[in-house]
Design an enzyme around this catalytic site. Structure first.
Site, PDB file in Angstrom:
ATOM      1  N   ARG A   1     -20.404  -0.788  -1.184  1.00 40.22           N
ATOM      2  CA  ARG A   1     -21.190  -0.267  -0.063  1.00 40.22           C
ATOM      3  C   ARG A   1     -22.656  -0.066  -0.452  1.00 40.22           C
ATOM      4  O   ARG A   1     -23.547  -0.188   0.385  1.00 40.22           O
ATOM      5  CB  ARG A   1     -20.562   1.033   0.444  1.00 40.22           C
TER       6      ARG A   1
ATOM      7  N   SER B   1      -6.919   2.678   7.337  1.00 37.37           N
ATOM      8  CA  SER B   1      -7.525   1.731   6.383  1.00 37.37           C
ATOM      9  C   SER B   1      -9.037   1.837   6.449  1.00 37.37           C
ATOM     10  O   SER B   1      -9.640   1.620   7.499  1.00 37.37           O
ATOM     11  CB  SER B   1      -7.086   0.306   6.728  1.00 37.37           C
TER      12      SER B   1
ATOM     13  N   ASP C   1      -4.118   3.220  -3.906  1.00 37.29           N
ATOM     14  CA  ASP C   1      -4.303   2.315  -5.053  1.00 37.29           C
ATOM     15  C   ASP C   1      -3.690   2.873  -6.340  1.00 37.29           C
ATOM     16  O   ASP C   1      -3.579   2.161  -7.334  1.00 37.29           O
ATOM     17  CB  ASP C   1      -5.802   2.049  -5.282  1.00 37.29           C
TER      18      ASP C   1
ATOM     19  N   LYS D   1      -1.307  -5.658  -0.405  1.00 38.57           N
ATOM     20  CA  LYS D   1      -2.440  -5.520  -1.341  1.00 38.57           C
ATOM     21  C   LYS D   1      -2.622  -6.844  -2.102  1.00 38.57           C
ATOM     22  O   LYS D   1      -2.107  -7.871  -1.668  1.00 38.57           O
ATOM     23  CB  LYS D   1      -2.203  -4.328  -2.280  1.00 38.57           C
TER      24      LYS D   1
ATOM     25  N   ARG E   1       2.874  -5.062  -3.919  1.00 37.80           N
ATOM     26  CA  ARG E   1       3.008  -4.144  -5.068  1.00 37.80           C
ATOM     27  C   ARG E   1       4.371  -3.463  -5.125  1.00 37.80           C
ATOM     28  O   ARG E   1       4.763  -2.982  -6.196  1.00 37.80           O
ATOM     29  CB  ARG E   1       1.867  -3.116  -5.061  1.00 37.80           C
TER      30      ARG E   1
HETATM   31  C1  S3P Z   1     -10.881   0.152   0.075  1.00 35.58           C
HETATM   32  C2  S3P Z   1      -9.911   0.594   0.924  1.00 35.58           C
HETATM   33  C3  S3P Z   1      -8.459   0.531   0.627  1.00 35.58           C
HETATM   34  C4  S3P Z   1      -8.198   0.321  -0.856  1.00 35.58           C
HETATM   35  C5  S3P Z   1      -9.073  -0.750  -1.425  1.00 35.58           C
HETATM   36  C6  S3P Z   1     -10.546  -0.392  -1.255  1.00 35.58           C
HETATM   37  C7  S3P Z   1     -12.289   0.239   0.474  1.00 35.58           C
HETATM   38  O1  S3P Z   1      -7.888  -0.550   1.327  1.00 35.58           O
HETATM   39  O2  S3P Z   1      -6.841   0.007  -1.071  1.00 35.58           O
HETATM   40  O3  S3P Z   1      -8.804  -0.919  -2.806  1.00 35.58           O
HETATM   41  O4  S3P Z   1     -13.186   0.109  -0.385  1.00 35.58           O
HETATM   42  O5  S3P Z   1     -12.541   0.445   1.668  1.00 35.58           O
HETATM   43  P1  S3P Z   1      -7.376  -0.379   2.855  1.00 35.58           P
HETATM   44  O6  S3P Z   1      -8.548  -0.055   3.678  1.00 35.58           O
HETATM   45  O7  S3P Z   1      -6.814  -1.720   3.217  1.00 35.58           O
HETATM   46  O8  S3P Z   1      -6.336   0.687   2.806  1.00 35.58           O
END
Ligand code: S3P
Length: 435
Positions: A28, A173, A322, A349, A353
């Protein structure tokens, strides 16, 4: 393909570990800095392959991304303003990174040029309909395989621009939420995302650092059309609690250990692992609580403790999604059963997993795991032995398996080098604390 050999720790784990920069925040930091018209200096950036994929994509769109040192943890990003991205001369490669692809689908839906994305074999399998659907409702035009849900994906300029929507996401998410918010910056009217549970809020915090306010109402977040965008001069990325997780578990389960983990990001949307480990009886103490780049951070001292089984489900899932593979490792060394439900997201993922956990735990400790569609139980205390394990080219499976081998009887990991995705110095750090 490389194989990594992990020996069991014989004399405990000892030392101080500086936790590398947070992956979500590193992505970001580049994305928003690329939309500014003044340079932003980023420190403690995560030089993992995923974040480098994001950097390369913005370089291809005319953003000046200059790494200051060889370790690639310090860089300067100079963009050309909110409307200054340029059409890339080639297809963009998101590599293994779902965050790069999903967030950029949102951001690039609003740009007046065409982009096509590709990625690695894993990313080609992952579901993109979850972001294409709401973005299309906003007016985005995205085309790809399997009904516009799979790579390769092409974004063409939205004929009439984007407009705000209220979207009720079926899954919690941050990638879905962030894709919609980034598109919402350029949309006419307000854009709201409602989640079943609140996911990580790094996009909202990073937007705030650039002078863009979002409004939170329960699990809903709203963004208005953005006019003013003011970049901070610098961003300090806090350490990644998802990377600290391996040492939190290792320090807890390997007898006679004591580790000091420096600069662990403590964003409350990410700290589920601490709640679970504490519920299991872990010995964690927090030192030096502070702020780092608009995010809380702390040093954590972890000492060996006698862990016991626990149970948790869907409500805490976004706060530790994660970390589930390494929590499973803690559960094997704990007394009693650990039951995890509401974890169906693990199936989509970098690899499935839940299936990966079943295979690896069955190889190391036959009979220790039972899985079902959205969860599993680990029978703590099941006897284990040395084993050869697949990594499925999934960084978090490889690192969790390495901790499993360290705490049990050793393992070899197929393509263990995939830790490069999020933690390039993982094995050096593991070796340094085993002396
Ligand atoms: C993330 C959000 C999560 C996470 C990923 C990183 C992010 O995924 O599992 O490793 O940086 O927004 P999801 O938004 O699919 O849950």
């Amino acid at each position: 393909m490389s194989e990594t050999s992990i020996q069991p720790a014989k004399h405990g784990l000892h030392g101080t570990i500086a936790i590398p920069g947070d992956k979500s925040i590193s992505h970001r930091s580049i994305m928003l800095s690329a939309l500014a018209d003044t340079p932003v200096e980023i420190r403690n950036f995560l030089p993992g392959q995923d974040c480098l994929s994001t950097a390369a994509a913005f370089q291809a769109m005319g953003v000046d991304v200059v790494f200051v040192d060889e370790s690639k943890t310090h860089l300067t990003v100079t963009g050309h303003g909110l409307h200054g991205l340029q059409e890339p001369p080639h297809i963009l490669d998101a590599g293994n990174s779902g965050t790069t692809l999903r967030l950029m689908l949102g951001l690039l839906s609003a740009q007046p040029f065409l982009t096509t994305f590709t990625g690695d074999a894993s990313l080609h399998q992952r579901p993109m309909g979850r972001v294409v659907k709401p973005l299309s409702q906003m007016g985005a035009q995205i085309y790809g395989r399997e009904g516009n849900t799979k790579l390769p994906l092409t974004i063409v300029p939205a004929a009439e621009g984007l407009h705000g929507i209220t979207y009720e996401s079926p899954v919690a998410s941050a990638q879905i939420k962030s894709a919609i918010l980034l598109a919402g910056m350029y949309a006419k009217g307000d854009t709201t995302v409602v989640e079943p549970f609140t996911s990580r809020d790094h996009t909202e915090r990073m937007l705030h650092a650039f002078g863009v306010e979002t409004e939170k109402n329960g699990t809903a977040v709203t963004i208005h059309s953005v006019r003013a965008f003011t970049a901070p001069k610098s961003i300090e990325v806090p350490g990644d609690i998802s990377s600290a997780a391996y040492w939190l578990v290792a320090g807890s389960i390997v007898p006679q250990s004591e580790l000091l983990l420096q600069n662990v990001g403590m964003n409350p949307t990410r700290t589920g692992i601490l709640d679970v480990l504490k519920a299991m009886g872990a010995d964690l103490t927090y030192e030096n609580e502070r702020e780092s780049g608009g995010e809380p951070a702390v040093d954590i001292r972890v000492r060996t403790a006698k862990l016991h089984g626990t149970a948790f489900g869907a409500d805490i899932m976004p706060r530790l999604i994660d970390e589930i593979p390494v929590i499973a490792v803690a559960a094997l060394l704990a007394e009693g059963d650990t039951r995890v439900t509401g974890a169906g997201e693990l199936r989509v993922k970098e690899t499935d997993r839940l299936a990966a956990l079943e295979e690896i735990f069955t190889r190391v400790a036959p009979g220790s795991i039972e899985t079902w569609e959205d969860g599993f139980v680990i029978h703590g205390g099941t006897p284990f032995h040395a084993a050869a394990c697949p990594s499925y080219d999934d960084h978090r499976m490889a690192m969790s398996t390495a901790i499993l081998g360290t705490a049990c009887a050793g393992v070899t990991i197929e393509n263990g080098a995939c830790v490069n995705i999020s933690y390039p110095t993982f094995y050096q750090t593991l070796a340094s604390i085993q002396k």
